[in-house]
Design an enzyme around this catalytic site. Sequence first.
Site, short mmCIF file in Angstrom:
data_model
loop_
_atom_site.label_atom_id
_atom_site.label_comp_id
_atom_site.label_asym_id
_atom_site.label_seq_id
_atom_site.Cartn_x
_atom_site.Cartn_y
_atom_site.Cartn_z
N HIS A 1 0.83 -1.20 0.00
CA HIS A 1 0.00 0.00 0.00
C HIS A 1 0.87 1.26 0.00
O HIS A 1 0.51 2.26 -0.63
CB HIS A 1 -0.95 0.04 1.19
CG HIS A 1 -1.88 1.21 1.10
ND1 HIS A 1 -2.97 1.24 0.26
CD2 HIS A 1 -1.83 2.43 1.69
CE1 HIS A 1 -3.56 2.42 0.34
NE2 HIS A 1 -2.88 3.16 1.20
N HIS B 1 3.53 10.68 2.25
CA HIS B 1 3.07 11.70 1.32
C HIS B 1 3.98 12.92 1.32
O HIS B 1 4.30 13.47 0.26
CB HIS B 1 1.64 12.11 1.67
CG HIS B 1 0.67 10.96 1.67
ND1 HIS B 1 0.46 10.19 0.55
CD2 HIS B 1 -0.14 10.47 2.64
CE1 HIS B 1 -0.45 9.26 0.85
NE2 HIS B 1 -0.82 9.41 2.10
#
EC number: 3.5.1.108
Length: 313
Positions: free
Chosen positions: A239, A266
């Site tokens: 993931h 991120h």
Amino acid sequence: MRTSQQTTLRSAASLSGIGVHSGNPVSITLHPAEAHHGIAFLRTGLANDRLIQAHHAQVTATELCTVIGSRETGAVATIEHLMSALYGLGIDNCLVEIDGPEMPILDGSAAPFVAAIEAVGTTSCGTPRRFIKVLKTVRTEKGRAFAELRPFERGFHLDVEIDFESPVIGRSRKALTLTPAAYRREIARARTFGMMRDVERYWKAGFALGASLENTVAVGDGGVVNPEGLRYPDEFVRHKLLDAVGDLALAGLPILGAYQSYCGGHGLNVAVLTALFADRANYAIVEGASARREPVFAEFGVGLGTAVYAPEL
């Protein structure tokens, strides 16, 4: 689609669900778009509709998800799973119409987006695809974590490593050269995950209000809480790789290069793009050649490449 041409969807595809952080219902429609349109989000339901280009320069937050646009005038959060699916399937141009501030989480992976795209199919835009070719290594660090982009001649290679204190997640690493087939097989079904002990803290901060066992892998002290278990033995690192593909899609064009991260996320993914584009000597923009395709990235239609922009040397 084995082509060196830009692609888009054959027809519109719609999905709906709830935002994993907001918990609010949201609907999206993926529209076909013309060549050089890129990926853009159209926020509706505002006083004035707002068009936001999916580009790293538009990122305004990276805590637990990637957000583009201004919260005051209209933003879209949690874009990384859809962006990952579009990049993974080689979609260059798409208009994403959305009626709320956060993308639907669906099952927590990119698989529902992949299924919706493949249900309507893709088509050529009749224009050569362009790529960002990494010429020099760039690296960003935060404590022990890092993210790096470096030259690589045979497509887009990703190498992601995670290292969690939780023994349930632990340390693992996954690497692959990205093609649509590899994306579908190795990455698309990997779900987002979170620690049960962090839930109350997330709620107080306004996150994970829509999280459930239907859309998140919940990790407790003794193991995975979800009764069905994991989809892959190493679903956690897969993931993270899925997220990296989605964040790096914010380069605006597919990348010819290699990406590596350790304990990334991120923020580091966006930061390494910022570092890449900070100096024009770091990259060139090339067109994929229609002939003499190298086998490892023929599925993306990447040829040897013809430079359409290169830094002054």
